[in-house]
Design a protein around this motif. Structure first.
Motif, short mmCIF file in Angstrom:
data_model
loop_
_atom_site.label_atom_id
_atom_site.label_comp_id
_atom_site.label_asym_id
_atom_site.label_seq_id
_atom_site.Cartn_x
_atom_site.Cartn_y
_atom_site.Cartn_z
N ALA A 18 -12.28 10.12 -15.56
CA ALA A 18 -11.43 8.92 -15.54
C ALA A 18 -10.23 9.12 -14.63
O ALA A 18 -9.86 8.23 -13.85
N LEU A 19 -9.60 10.29 -14.72
CA LEU A 19 -8.43 10.57 -13.88
C LEU A 19 -8.80 10.62 -12.40
O LEU A 19 -8.02 10.22 -11.53
N GLU A 20 -10.01 11.10 -12.12
CA GLU A 20 -10.46 11.12 -10.73
C GLU A 20 -10.72 9.70 -10.24
O GLU A 20 -10.38 9.35 -9.11
N ASP A 21 -11.32 8.86 -11.09
CA ASP A 21 -11.53 7.46 -10.74
C ASP A 21 -10.20 6.76 -10.44
O ASP A 21 -10.14 5.85 -9.61
N GLU A 22 -9.14 7.17 -11.13
CA GLU A 22 -7.83 6.55 -10.97
C GLU A 22 -7.03 7.17 -9.82
O GLU A 22 -5.89 6.76 -9.54
N GLY A 23 -7.62 8.17 -9.15
CA GLY A 23 -6.97 8.75 -7.99
C GLY A 23 -5.88 9.75 -8.31
O GLY A 23 -5.09 10.11 -7.44
N LEU A 24 -5.83 10.25 -9.56
CA LEU A 24 -4.77 11.18 -9.95
C LEU A 24 -5.18 12.64 -9.78
O LEU A 24 -4.31 13.51 -9.65
N ILE A 25 -6.47 12.92 -9.80
CA ILE A 25 -6.93 14.28 -9.60
C ILE A 25 -8.11 14.27 -8.63
O ILE A 25 -8.75 13.22 -8.42
N VAL A 26 -8.38 15.41 -8.03
CA VAL A 26 -9.51 15.53 -7.11
C VAL A 26 -10.28 16.80 -7.43
O VAL A 26 -9.70 17.83 -7.77
N LYS B 30 -3.73 5.58 -4.70
CA LYS B 30 -4.76 5.39 -3.69
C LYS B 30 -4.15 5.11 -2.32
O LYS B 30 -3.04 4.61 -2.22
N ILE B 31 -4.89 5.47 -1.29
CA ILE B 31 -4.51 5.10 0.07
C ILE B 31 -4.88 3.63 0.25
O ILE B 31 -6.01 3.24 -0.05
N HIS B 32 -3.93 2.85 0.73
CA HIS B 32 -4.22 1.42 0.89
C HIS B 32 -4.59 1.12 2.34
O HIS B 32 -3.87 1.49 3.26
N LEU C 51 -10.29 7.10 -3.98
CA LEU C 51 -9.08 7.42 -3.23
C LEU C 51 -8.52 6.26 -2.42
O LEU C 51 -7.43 6.37 -1.86
N TRP C 52 -9.27 5.16 -2.32
CA TRP C 52 -8.87 4.07 -1.44
C TRP C 52 -8.85 2.72 -2.15
O TRP C 52 -9.65 2.47 -3.05
N GLN D 6 -4.10 18.52 2.93
CA GLN D 6 -5.27 19.40 2.87
C GLN D 6 -6.50 18.73 2.29
O GLN D 6 -7.55 19.37 2.14
N THR D 7 -6.39 17.44 1.97
CA THR D 7 -7.48 16.74 1.30
C THR D 7 -8.29 15.91 2.30
O THR D 7 -7.73 15.10 3.04
N VAL D 8 -9.61 16.13 2.32
CA VAL D 8 -10.48 15.28 3.14
C VAL D 8 -10.57 13.92 2.45
O VAL D 8 -10.98 13.82 1.29
N VAL D 9 -10.18 12.87 3.18
CA VAL D 9 -10.16 11.53 2.57
C VAL D 9 -11.08 10.56 3.29
O VAL D 9 -11.26 9.43 2.83
N GLN D 10 -11.69 10.99 4.38
CA GLN D 10 -12.55 10.07 5.12
C GLN D 10 -13.39 10.85 6.13
O GLN D 10 -12.92 11.84 6.71
#
Length: 258
Positions: free
Chosen positions: A54-62, A77-79, A245-246, A150-154
């Motif tokens: 759930a926290l990952e779905d909400e963008g709080l953890i990866v 999230k990145i907008h 994340l978006w 350091q996070t791959v986001v795309q």
């Protein structure tokens, strides 16, 4: 006292979310493994796993494959505002190499792209849009892995017709301020109209590995098509981003009745 109707996994997720938002768990910090948290708190394994999900779905953890689970560098999230991101100002702000750079810098983070540039036979749907041959290496390809800190986001792969891109700045790893859209404009191929198609799907194995996400984590595939005033497609870019994340917005004018 009546027992809470809130599921236990949600209770745990809310506790961890509060710790993250209060700064008790800092961005980038490593979270306990699920089994470790089970042992220290007494929560059931499925409860902890569902809370983490759930926290990952909400963008709080990866989750980073083979490394563990971390508090997200980006809390939220990145907008992606498709209405304004392709303006010249947005693309070239502070020397940005395109709209993505500006989006990440606006979050106070450092953008980075690792690029592979080559010539290739395009996928069938790309060849059809660009009006190029599927035989031989008819397109210039820019394949990028894109980071926020350091996070791959795309991951994004752009295809350009050979007669537009071969032996130009589009085949350089660094396309300069404004990125490929600015270089196309300088060459006389202004993207006067753009179409973006969004599809939510499961990632392919290679995509999940590149993004460092579980194989069952949904991604959003964005197909960007840039056309000149004459209607010629001069770029097709396939963006693949983790859905957690978006966020996205689109704004347009609507004809009003007289």
């Amino acid at each position: 006292m009546a027992e809470s109707k809130t599921p236990k996994w949600r209770q745990l997720a809310d506790e961890l979310a509060e710790e993250i938002r209060n700064g008790d768990r800092l961005p980038g910090s490593l979270l306990p493994q699920i089994r470790e948290l089970v042992e220290t708190t007494g929560w059931a394994y499925d409860t902890v796993r569902n809370a983490y999900r759930a926290l990952e779905d909400e963008g709080l953890i990866v989750s980073r494959k083979g490394q563990g689970t971390y508090v997200a560098d980006i809390l939220g999230k990145i907008h992606r505002d498709a209405t304004s991101r392709y303006s010249k100002v947005a693309r070239e702000s502070a020397g940005s190499r395109g709209a993505f750079d500006t989006e990440i810098r606006n979050l106070g983070m450092t953008p980075k792209s690792v690029s592979k540039v080559y010539r290739a036979q395009p996928p069938e749907k790309v060849a059809e849009i660009l009006g190029v041959s599927r035989r031989g290496k008819s397109t210039a390809v820019r394949e990028r892995t894109m980071f926020a800190d350091q996070t791959v986001v795309q991951i994004a792969t752009s295809y350009f017709p050979g007669d537009v891109a071969f032996d130009t700045a589009l085949e350089q790893e660094d396309t300069g301020p404004g990125g490929s859209i600015s270089r196309l404009a300088e060459a006389g191929f202004v993207q006067a109209s753009m179409t973006e198609q969004l599809e939510v799907r499961q990632p392919e194995k290679a995509e999940a590995a590149a993004l460092g996400i579980p194989a069952d984590r949904p991604v959003v595939e964005i197909t960007h098509i840039g056309r000149t005033d004459e209607g010629r497609a001069v770029e097709v870019c396939i963006h693949v981003v983790p859905a957690n994340l978006w966020s996205f917005s689109f704004t347009w004018s609507v004809d009003q009745p007289n």
